[in-house]
Design a protein around this motif. Sequence first.
Motif, PDB file in Angstrom:
ATOM      1  N   VAL A  88       0.836  -1.201   0.000  1.00  0.00           N
ATOM      2  CA  VAL A  88       0.000   0.000   0.000  1.00  0.00           C
ATOM      3  C   VAL A  88       0.874   1.255   0.000  1.00  0.00           C
ATOM      4  CG1 VAL A  88      -1.793   1.295   1.235  1.00  0.00           C
ATOM      5  CG2 VAL A  88      -1.903  -1.214   1.142  1.00  0.00           C
ATOM      6  N   GLY A  89       1.881   1.300   0.852  1.00  0.00           N
ATOM      7  CA  GLY A  89       2.766   2.462   0.916  1.00  0.00           C
ATOM      8  C   GLY A  89       3.479   2.705  -0.395  1.00  0.00           C
ATOM      9  N   ARG A  90       3.939   1.647  -1.033  1.00  0.00           N
ATOM     10  CA  ARG A  90       4.616   1.780  -2.331  1.00  0.00           C
ATOM     11  C   ARG A  90       3.654   2.378  -3.364  1.00  0.00           C
ATOM     12  NH1 ARG A  90       4.016  -1.274  -6.343  1.00  0.00           N
ATOM     13  NH2 ARG A  90       3.358  -3.084  -5.148  1.00  0.00           N
ATOM     14  N   ARG A  91       2.419   1.880  -3.396  1.00  0.00           N
ATOM     15  CA  ARG A  91       1.439   2.418  -4.350  1.00  0.00           C
ATOM     16  C   ARG A  91       1.148   3.894  -4.065  1.00  0.00           C
ATOM     17  NH1 ARG A  91       0.118  -2.777  -4.122  1.00  0.00           N
ATOM     18  NH2 ARG A  91      -1.380  -2.761  -2.423  1.00  0.00           N
ATOM     19  N   LEU A  92       1.082   4.246  -2.799  1.00  0.00           N
ATOM     20  CA  LEU A  92       0.843   5.647  -2.456  1.00  0.00           C
ATOM     21  C   LEU A  92       1.994   6.531  -2.931  1.00  0.00           C
ATOM     22  CD1 LEU A  92      -0.599   5.201   1.144  1.00  0.00           C
ATOM     23  CD2 LEU A  92      -1.872   5.977  -0.880  1.00  0.00           C
ATOM     24  N   LEU A  93       3.224   6.107  -2.674  1.00  0.00           N
ATOM     25  CA  LEU A  93       4.381   6.916  -3.096  1.00  0.00           C
ATOM     26  C   LEU A  93       4.484   6.999  -4.612  1.00  0.00           C
ATOM     27  CD1 LEU A  93       7.041   5.943  -0.423  1.00  0.00           C
ATOM     28  CD2 LEU A  93       5.826   8.122  -0.666  1.00  0.00           C
ATOM     29  N   GLU A  94       4.119   5.946  -5.321  1.00  0.00           N
ATOM     30  CA  GLU A  94       4.108   6.006  -6.784  1.00  0.00           C
ATOM     31  C   GLU A  94       3.049   6.993  -7.266  1.00  0.00           C
ATOM     32  OE1 GLU A  94       3.501   1.898  -7.796  1.00  0.00           O
ATOM     33  OE2 GLU A  94       5.636   1.405  -7.561  1.00  0.00           O
ATOM     34  N   TYR A  95       1.923   7.025  -6.578  1.00  0.00           N
ATOM     35  CA  TYR A  95       0.850   7.938  -6.950  1.00  0.00           C
ATOM     36  C   TYR A  95       1.289   9.403  -6.803  1.00  0.00           C
ATOM     37  CZ  TYR A  95      -3.685  10.151  -7.354  1.00  0.00           C
ATOM     38  OH  TYR A  95      -4.721  10.954  -7.766  1.00  0.00           O
ATOM     39  N   VAL A  96       2.089   9.691  -5.797  1.00  0.00           N
ATOM     40  CA  VAL A  96       2.554  11.062  -5.570  1.00  0.00           C
ATOM     41  C   VAL A  96       3.208  11.602  -6.849  1.00  0.00           C
ATOM     42  CG1 VAL A  96       4.157  12.515  -4.272  1.00  0.00           C
ATOM     43  CG2 VAL A  96       2.835  10.750  -3.086  1.00  0.00           C
ATOM     44  N   GLU A  97       4.113  10.829  -7.421  1.00  0.00           N
ATOM     45  CA  GLU A  97       4.791  11.261  -8.634  1.00  0.00           C
ATOM     46  C   GLU A  97       3.814  11.380  -9.798  1.00  0.00           C
ATOM     47  OE1 GLU A  97       8.510   9.249  -9.489  1.00  0.00           O
ATOM     48  OE2 GLU A  97       8.571   8.658  -7.370  1.00  0.00           O
ATOM     49  N   ALA A  98       2.912  10.411  -9.918  1.00  0.00           N
ATOM     50  CA  ALA A  98       1.929  10.447 -10.998  1.00  0.00           C
ATOM     51  C   ALA A  98       1.032  11.673 -10.871  1.00  0.00           C
ATOM     52  CB  ALA A  98       1.090   9.168 -10.976  1.00  0.00           C
ATOM     53  N   HIS A  99       0.814  12.136  -9.666  1.00  0.00           N
ATOM     54  CA  HIS A  99      -0.006  13.324  -9.425  1.00  0.00           C
ATOM     55  C   HIS A  99       0.780  14.605  -9.747  1.00  0.00           C
ATOM     56  CE1 HIS A  99      -3.400  15.415  -7.571  1.00  0.00           C
ATOM     57  NE2 HIS A  99      -2.520  16.197  -6.964  1.00  0.00           N
ATOM     58  N   ALA A 100       2.060  14.625  -9.422  1.00  0.00           N
ATOM     59  CA  ALA A 100       2.879  15.830  -9.615  1.00  0.00           C
ATOM     60  C   ALA A 100       3.177  16.105 -11.082  1.00  0.00           C
ATOM     61  CB  ALA A 100       4.193  15.700  -8.835  1.00  0.00           C
ATOM     62  N   LEU A 101       3.445  15.075 -11.851  1.00  0.00           N
ATOM     63  CA  LEU A 101       3.892  15.272 -13.230  1.00  0.00           C
ATOM     64  C   LEU A 101       2.894  16.040 -14.096  1.00  0.00           C
ATOM     65  CD1 LEU A 101       5.786  11.920 -13.815  1.00  0.00           C
ATOM     66  CD2 LEU A 101       6.763  14.226 -13.662  1.00  0.00           C
ATOM     67  N   PRO A 102       1.592  15.689 -14.095  1.00  0.00           N
ATOM     68  CA  PRO A 102       0.670  16.461 -14.936  1.00  0.00           C
ATOM     69  C   PRO A 102       0.503  17.909 -14.471  1.00  0.00           C
ATOM     70  CG  PRO A 102      -0.406  14.463 -14.108  1.00  0.00           C
ATOM     71  CD  PRO A 102       0.946  14.539 -13.487  1.00  0.00           C
ATOM     72  N   LEU A 103       0.845  18.178 -13.228  1.00  0.00           N
ATOM     73  CA  LEU A 103       0.786  19.549 -12.722  1.00  0.00           C
ATOM     74  C   LEU A 103       2.003  20.361 -13.166  1.00  0.00           C
ATOM     75  CD1 LEU A 103      -0.423  18.848  -9.062  1.00  0.00           C
ATOM     76  CD2 LEU A 103      -1.808  19.610 -11.025  1.00  0.00           C
ATOM     77  N   GLY A 104       2.982  19.679 -13.785  1.00  0.00           N
ATOM     78  CA  GLY A 104       4.189  20.346 -14.251  1.00  0.00           C
ATOM     79  C   GLY A 104       5.142  20.706 -13.129  1.00  0.00           C
ATOM     80  N   LEU A 105       5.007  20.049 -11.992  1.00  0.00           N
ATOM     81  CA  LEU A 105       5.862  20.365 -10.852  1.00  0.00           C
ATOM     82  C   LEU A 105       7.147  19.552 -10.931  1.00  0.00           C
ATOM     83  CD1 LEU A 105       3.055  20.571  -8.175  1.00  0.00           C
ATOM     84  CD2 LEU A 105       4.249  22.447  -9.331  1.00  0.00           C
ATOM     85  N   PRO A 106       8.295  20.204 -10.742  1.00  0.00           N
ATOM     86  CA  PRO A 106       9.578  19.540 -10.959  1.00  0.00           C
ATOM     87  C   PRO A 106      10.052  18.645  -9.825  1.00  0.00           C
ATOM     88  CG  PRO A 106       9.948  21.800 -10.323  1.00  0.00           C
ATOM     89  CD  PRO A 106       8.455  21.628 -10.467  1.00  0.00           C
ATOM     90  N   GLU A 107       9.418  18.743  -8.652  1.00  0.00           N
ATOM     91  CA  GLU A 107       9.872  17.907  -7.549  1.00  0.00           C
ATOM     92  C   GLU A 107       8.782  17.726  -6.506  1.00  0.00           C
ATOM     93  OE1 GLU A 107      13.366  20.075  -6.301  1.00  0.00           O
ATOM     94  OE2 GLU A 107      12.323  20.878  -4.559  1.00  0.00           O
ATOM     95  N   VAL A 108       9.010  16.706  -5.685  1.00  0.00           N
ATOM     96  CA  VAL A 108       8.168  16.428  -4.524  1.00  0.00           C
ATOM     97  C   VAL A 108       9.022  16.709  -3.304  1.00  0.00           C
ATOM     98  CG1 VAL A 108       6.908  14.653  -3.235  1.00  0.00           C
ATOM     99  CG2 VAL A 108       6.888  14.630  -5.752  1.00  0.00           C
ATOM    100  N   ARG A 109       8.437  17.362  -2.312  1.00  0.00           N
ATOM    101  CA  ARG A 109       9.127  17.611  -1.050  1.00  0.00           C
ATOM    102  C   ARG A 109       8.321  17.025   0.092  1.00  0.00           C
ATOM    103  NH1 ARG A 109      10.802  23.997  -1.771  1.00  0.00           N
ATOM    104  NH2 ARG A 109      11.896  23.725  -3.751  1.00  0.00           N
ATOM    105  N   LEU A 110       9.031  16.647   1.134  1.00  0.00           N
ATOM    106  CA  LEU A 110       8.387  16.135   2.337  1.00  0.00           C
ATOM    107  C   LEU A 110       9.323  16.347   3.502  1.00  0.00           C
ATOM    108  CD1 LEU A 110       9.757  13.180   3.332  1.00  0.00           C
ATOM    109  CD2 LEU A 110       8.704  12.462   1.206  1.00  0.00           C
ATOM    110  N   HIS A 111       8.795  16.160   4.703  1.00  0.00           N
ATOM    111  CA  HIS A 111       9.653  16.156   5.886  1.00  0.00           C
ATOM    112  C   HIS A 111       9.186  15.054   6.824  1.00  0.00           C
ATOM    113  CE1 HIS A 111       6.655  19.427   6.995  1.00  0.00           C
ATOM    114  NE2 HIS A 111       6.382  18.478   7.866  1.00  0.00           N
TER     115      HIS A 111
END
Length: 166
Positions: A88-111
């Motif tokens: 489940v965690g792997r699928r969630l983290l993969e989704y993060v990138e899939a969500h960011a790319l169409p928005l044209g965002l160059p990176e994901v940040r977290l803390h």
Amino acid sequence: MTDDTVRPAASADVPGVKAVTDAAYHHCIERTGVVPAPMEAGHTANVAAGRVFVAGDPVRGVLVLVPEADHLFLDSVAVHPDAHGRGVGRRLLEYVEAHALPLGLPEVRLHTNAKMRENQKLYPRFGYELVERRVEGVYDRFHYRKRLPAPTGQEPPNPDARGFGH
């Protein structure tokens, strides 16, 4: 657990979002000495704003994503302890990138809290790089980023030119 497809959360998911978030972060209280920010989040408002994504029916995983001008902020990722080891965690983290790319965002940040040692091993395995350690109020946090591929034919923006701050 049934379907693990990641989808936008609906208002009916709010109790599940809260339950998964609380279950996933509860162990952090003893280790860090503070209630993790995701446990105190306004789940109803975040769902209404379209920031929350869930996996499973019933909900077994939760993402809170906040688009910023130059990055996608991964505010929270939570997997119910009963669903650990099921991808489940792997699928969630993969989704993060899939969500960011169409928005044209160059990176994901977290803390993550500096005392959450397992996260310091997890995020680099998924391509996140440690950028800095910063104390913010009662939170001692490690800040990570993952640069994403630029759309074909475009040069990626240089996020360092704007600074790393959230």
